[in-house]
Design a protein around this motif. Structure first.
Motif, short mmCIF file in Angstrom:
data_model
loop_
_atom_site.label_atom_id
_atom_site.label_comp_id
_atom_site.label_asym_id
_atom_site.label_seq_id
_atom_site.Cartn_x
_atom_site.Cartn_y
_atom_site.Cartn_z
N ARG A 1 43.49 -26.84 18.20
CA ARG A 1 43.03 -26.19 16.97
C ARG A 1 44.00 -25.09 16.56
NH1 ARG A 1 36.99 -24.72 16.34
NH2 ARG A 1 37.91 -24.13 14.35
N ALA A 2 44.56 -24.36 17.54
CA ALA A 2 45.54 -23.32 17.22
C ALA A 2 46.77 -23.93 16.54
CB ALA A 2 45.95 -22.59 18.49
N GLY B 1 46.72 -26.32 14.61
CA GLY B 1 46.38 -26.73 13.25
C GLY B 1 45.65 -28.06 13.17
N VAL B 2 45.32 -28.64 14.33
CA VAL B 2 44.55 -29.89 14.29
C VAL B 2 43.13 -29.54 13.86
CG1 VAL B 2 43.75 -31.90 15.59
CG2 VAL B 2 45.94 -30.82 16.17
N PRO B 3 42.64 -30.11 12.75
CA PRO B 3 41.30 -29.72 12.27
C PRO B 3 40.22 -30.05 13.30
CG PRO B 3 42.46 -31.03 10.63
CD PRO B 3 43.27 -31.11 11.88
N ARG C 1 35.53 -21.04 19.50
CA ARG C 1 36.32 -19.94 18.94
C ARG C 1 37.70 -20.00 19.57
NH1 ARG C 1 34.60 -15.46 16.59
NH2 ARG C 1 35.88 -14.20 17.97
N ILE C 2 38.70 -20.20 18.73
CA ILE C 2 40.05 -20.49 19.24
C ILE C 2 40.54 -19.39 20.18
CG2 ILE C 2 42.45 -20.94 18.59
CD1 ILE C 2 41.37 -21.98 15.90
N VAL C 3 40.38 -18.13 19.75
CA VAL C 3 40.95 -17.04 20.55
C VAL C 3 40.27 -16.95 21.92
CG1 VAL C 3 41.82 -15.64 18.66
CG2 VAL C 3 39.46 -15.36 19.37
N LYS D 1 39.46 -4.81 13.38
CA LYS D 1 38.89 -5.93 14.12
C LYS D 1 38.03 -5.37 15.24
CE LYS D 1 38.22 -10.14 15.52
NZ LYS D 1 37.44 -11.09 14.72
N ASN E 1 47.01 -12.91 16.51
CA ASN E 1 45.99 -13.93 16.20
C ASN E 1 45.58 -13.87 14.72
OD1 ASN E 1 45.95 -14.89 18.79
ND2 ASN E 1 44.19 -13.66 19.43
N LEU F 1 44.27 -17.47 13.55
CA LEU F 1 43.41 -17.96 14.63
C LEU F 1 42.09 -17.19 14.63
CD1 LEU F 1 45.92 -18.27 17.63
CD2 LEU F 1 45.21 -20.01 16.00
N ASP F 2 42.08 -16.06 13.95
CA ASP F 2 40.90 -15.19 13.93
C ASP F 2 40.84 -14.53 12.56
OD1 ASP F 2 38.67 -14.04 14.94
OD2 ASP F 2 39.65 -12.91 16.54
N GLU G 1 37.83 -22.79 7.08
CA GLU G 1 38.53 -23.08 8.33
C GLU G 1 39.46 -24.27 8.16
OE1 GLU G 1 39.17 -21.71 11.14
OE2 GLU G 1 40.14 -23.52 11.96
N SER H 1 43.33 -24.22 8.94
CA SER H 1 43.91 -25.19 9.87
C SER H 1 45.14 -25.84 9.25
CB SER H 1 42.90 -26.31 10.17
OG SER H 1 41.97 -25.87 11.10
#
Lengths: 408, 233
Positions: A315-316, A318-320, A402-404, B15, B56, B61-62, B81, B85
C-alpha cells in the motif's frame, strides 16, 4: 507465477489446512448424495422393471385367500390384466446329504402366471418356462381338493445348490419347519440366480415350488392362501399411469378387503423419502461447509493480520487497498477451486474405495452410487463461492490497515 | 491540474500521537515548509523528533491532524485514499531503513511490483526491472529472493523498486541505517545519481551528519518542530 500463487506456496501449511478442511466439507455431500441417490435410483429402477404393476396384499400371515381363483379370475374379469401371480412365502427346512437340517425360505407360485409377471431383469434370473411341471398348478389343486397328482419338482437357488453340494436331478428332502418330520422328496429340476443382495424384489428365498405344494407343506390349503398377488398388465395399459390407476381402482372395487397398491405409488413414495433424505444430507453437508467457511474466514483473517507488513509495504508503494483485497479474493477463489475439485475427487475416490473394501452391505450400496456431473459441479462451485465469501470478509481487514502502523 | 514536478508545501501541520504524550500530544507541531522541484533535503534530529512522521506525511502515507499538505495548489488531505494511492504509485518512490522487500518475490519481481500495479505490460516491466537492477549493480541477482541477498543488496533492490515508476519525489527513511560504510556510500551515490538523472526531489532522513551534509538543504528537527533549515552542500 502470480503473486497469489507465490503466497499460497509461501504459506504451504496454512494453504494445505484450508484446502483439507474445505475438501472434507465437499467430500461429505459427494459421498452422501451419490450413494443415497444411487440406492434410491436402483430401488425405483427395480420397481419399474418388476414386470407387474399392481400388488394385492393384506394384513396378517398369508392374508390372500382363494389364490388360484384370483389368478384365474382377474385376467378374465378385467381386460387390461395380462396375468395375476399369487405368491406364498414360507419357512421350510431341507435335509442335507449328511442328515443335518438347514432352514430355507421358499416361495410357492403358479409357474405360468409367475413367469408372466416377471420383468426383463428378474425374468433373466429364472429359466423360462419354469420347469415345475403343471404350468397352471391346477392339476394338484384339483378345484381346492388338493387331490390331484403332485408335481414333485423344485427349483433351488445356485447359492443353496452350491451349499448343499447337490446337482440338478438330485433328490432334496423338504419339510415344514415345524414339525420338521414330514419329509417330502423333491427332484431338483433347475436353478435360479439371486438378484444383487441389496433391495432386490425377490431377494432372499432359496426354493421355488408350485403354490399348491407349498400350501400343503405349510397347511394353508383351507383357504387357498397366499401373501400377495402380483398383477401384470397388457403392454398398452402398463405404459399409461392413468390406466394403471384405473385398473387398480377396478381391482379394489372387486376386492375391497385387500390393499391394492401400484408400483407407481411405491416409486413415488420412494422418491418422496429420497427427497427428504437428500434434504437431510444437504443439511448435514451445510454444517460441514459452514464449519469450513468459518475456518477459512479465521485462517484468511489471521493471514491478513500476520501479513500486515507486506500488505502495508504494497500500500505504501501505491497498490490500492481494493486491489490487494481483490488479490485475497482471487486467492480464496483459487483455494476454493482446489478444495472443491479436491473434495469431489476425494468423495468419488472414497465411494470407489468403499465399493471394494467396505462391509458387504456398504460395498453393495457404494457400487450403486451415481455421480451426477451437475451435482459434483454444483458442490465444487459452492466451495468456490464460500471461499470467495470468506476471502471477501477477510479482505475487509486489508481496507482497515493503517500503513504507518503496518510499517513499524 | 497537478504538474508533473510539483512544489510541495506544508502549512500549519500538527500530527497528534494516537496516545497522548508529554509533548502536548503532538509528534509534529506547527510545521511550515516548502519543497520545490528537484530539491535535495536531509532531515536530521534525535529519535522521536518527528522526522519519520514528517516523511510519512510528505509521502501521503498518513494525514495530518491539523494543517494541509499541498501538491502545487491541491490540498491532498481532501483526496480519497484511492487518489493518494495513485499519487504514491505514479509520483513517489520510497526507500525504507529496513528495505521492506516482499519475501515471496524475487529481486526482479520486487522491482516489477509498482509497475505491475500501474498496469505496465509484462515484457516492458521485465525489461525495465532488469535495466534498473543492472543500474544498481545487481543484474546477476534478478532471480534471488530477499533472504538470499546481503543488506546492501537488499537496499539496492529497494532503490531500484523506488525508481520503477520514475517518481518525481524520492523519500528515503534512514536508507543507510542498517548498512556498513562501504554499502552506505554506494547506496547514497545511487540515490543521488537517480535523483540527478530526472531532477527528482529527494528527502532523506538520517542520523548521520556526514550523510546530511551531502544534501542541498538540511532541516534540523526537535520535539516535532523545525529548529533549523539551512542551505548547504
Amino acid at each position: 507465477m502470480t503473486i497469489v500463487g507465490r503466497r499460497l506456496r509461501h504459506l504451504r501449511v496454512q494453504t494445505f489446512l484450508a484446502v483439507a478442511a474445505l475438501s472434507t466439507a465437499v467430500a461429505l455431500p459427494v459421498i452422501l448424495l451419490s450413494v443415497g441417490g444411487g440406492v434410491a435410483q436402483h430401488e425405483i429402477s427395480s420397481l419399474e422393471n418388476a414386470g407387474y404393476e399392481i400388488v394385492l396384499s393384506g394384513p396378517g400371515t398369508h392374508p390372500i385367500s382363494s389364490a388360484h381363483r384370483l389368478a384365474e379370475a382377474l385376467p378374465r374379469e378385467i381386460s387390461d390384466v395380462a396375468a395375476a401371480s399369487p405368491v406364498l412365502t414360507a419357512a421350510l427346512v431341507v435335509q442335507e446329504r449328511n442328515g443335518s437340517i438347514r432352514p430355507v425360505v421358499a416361495e410357492g407360485v403358479i409357474p405360468e402366471a409367475f413367469t408372466a409377471t416377471l420383468g426383463d431383469m428378474s425374468g433373466a434370473l429364472f429359466p423360462t418356462p419354469l420347469p415345475l411341471g403343471d404350468p397352471t398348478d391346477l392339476v394338484h389343486f384339483d378345484n381346492g381338493s388338493y387331490g390331484g397328482p403332485v408335481s414333485p419338482y423344485v427349483l433351488v437357488s445356485e447359492r443353496l445348490l452350491a451349499a448343499l453340494g447337490l446337482t440338478v436331478g438330485s433328490t432334496l428332502p423338504v419339510a415344514p419347519s415345524s414339525p420338521a418330520t414330514a419329509w417330502t422328496n423333491y427332484t431338483i429340476r433347475g436353478t435360479f440366480e439371486l438378484p444383487p443382495p441389496i433391495l432386490g424384489p425377490t431377494a432372499a428365498f432359496d426354493l421355488l415350488l408350485p403354490l399348491s405344494n407349498l400350501q400343503v407343506l405349510t397347511h394353508t390349503t383351507t383357504f387357498d392362501q397366499a401373501d400377495t398377488v402380483d398383477v401384470g398388465l397388457v403392454p398398452s395399459a402398463a405404459a399409461d399411469p392413468a390406466t394403471i390407476q384405473n385398473v387398480a381402482a377396478q381391482i379394489q372395487a372387486k376386492y375391497p378387503n385387500y390393499a391394492v397398491s401400484t408400483l407407481t405409488q411405491q416409486a413415488s413414495q420412494i422418491e418422496s423419502v429420497t427427497a427428504i433424505l437428500t434434504g437431510f444430507y444437504l443439511a448435514l453437508s451445510a454444517v460441514g461447509l459452514t464449519v469450513g467457511l468459518v475456518f477459512l474466514i479465521v485462517l484468511l483473517t489471521r493471514r491478513v493480520e500476520s501479513d500486515q507488513q507486506n500488505l502495508g509495504i504494497q500500500r505504501a508503494l501505491g497498490v490500492p487497498a481494493r486491489r490487494l483485497s481483490l488479490g485475497l479474493v482471487r486467492e480464496g477463489a483459487l483455494l476454493g477451486a482446489i478444495a472443491g475439485g479436491g473434495g469431489v475427487v476425494v468423495g468419488v475416490a472414497t465411494v470407489r474405495a468403499l465399493a471394494v473394501y467396505g462391509s458387504p452391505a456398504v460395498q453393495a450400496a457404494a457400487r450403486l452410487a451415481v455421480f451426477s456431473p451437475e451435482t459434483l459441479t454444483a458442490l465444487a462451485l459452492v466451495a468456490v463461492g464460500l471461499s470467495v465469501v470468506a476471502s471477501a470478509v477477510a479482505g475487509r481487514a486489508i481496507l482497515r490497515i493503517r500503513i504507518v502502523e503496518a510499517l513499524r | 491540474m497537478r504538474s508533473s514536478r510539483p512544489t510541495i508545501r506544508l502549512r500549519g501541520i500538527r500530527k497528534a500521537y494516537r496516545t497522548p504524550s508529554a509533548n502536548g500530544g503532538y509528534a509534529l507541531d506547527g510545521i511550515d515548509f516548502d519543497l520545490p522541484p528537484g530539491d535535495y533535503v536531509s532531515l536530521m534530529g534525535p529519535s522521536g523528533s518527528g522526522k519519520t512522521t514528517l516523511l510519512n506525511l510528505l509521502g501521503l502515507l498518513d494525514v495530518p491532524t491539523e494543517g494541509s499538505v499541498y501538491w502545487d495548489d491541491d490540498d491532498v488531505g481532501r483526496w480519497s485514499e484511492r487518489q493518494r494511492s495513485r499519487l504514491r504509485l505514479n509520483s513517489i518512490g520510497f526507500i525504507f531503513q529496513r528495505f521492506y522487500l516482499l519475501p515471496m518475490l524475487t529481486a526482479q519481481e520486487n522491482v516489477e511490483l509498482p509497475m505491475r500495479a500501474r498496469g505496465v505490460g509484462r515484457g516492458e516491466r521485465a525489461a525495465r526491472a532488469r535495466e534498473l537492477l543492472e543500474r544498481v549493480g545487481l543484474a546477476g541477482k534478478a532471480a534471488a529472493y530477499p533472504h538470499q541477498l546481503s543488506g546492501g543488496e537488499e537496499q539496492r533492490v529497494a532503490i531500484a523498486r523506488a525508481l520503477a515508476n520514475a517518481p518525481t519525489l524520492l523519500l528515503a527513511d534512514e536508507p543507510t541505517g542498517e548498512l556498513d560504510s562501504a554499502n552506505s556510500a554506494r547506496v547514497l551515490d545511487l540515490l543521488e545519481s537517480a535523483r540527478a538523472d530526472v531532477d527528482a526531489t529527494l528527502v532523506l532522513v538520517t542520523h548521520n551528519p556526514e550523510v546530511a551534509q551531502r544534501a542541498r538543504r538540511s532541516i534540523q528537527m526537535r520535539d516535532g518542530r523545525i529548529v533549523a533549515n539551512a542551505r548547504g552542500g
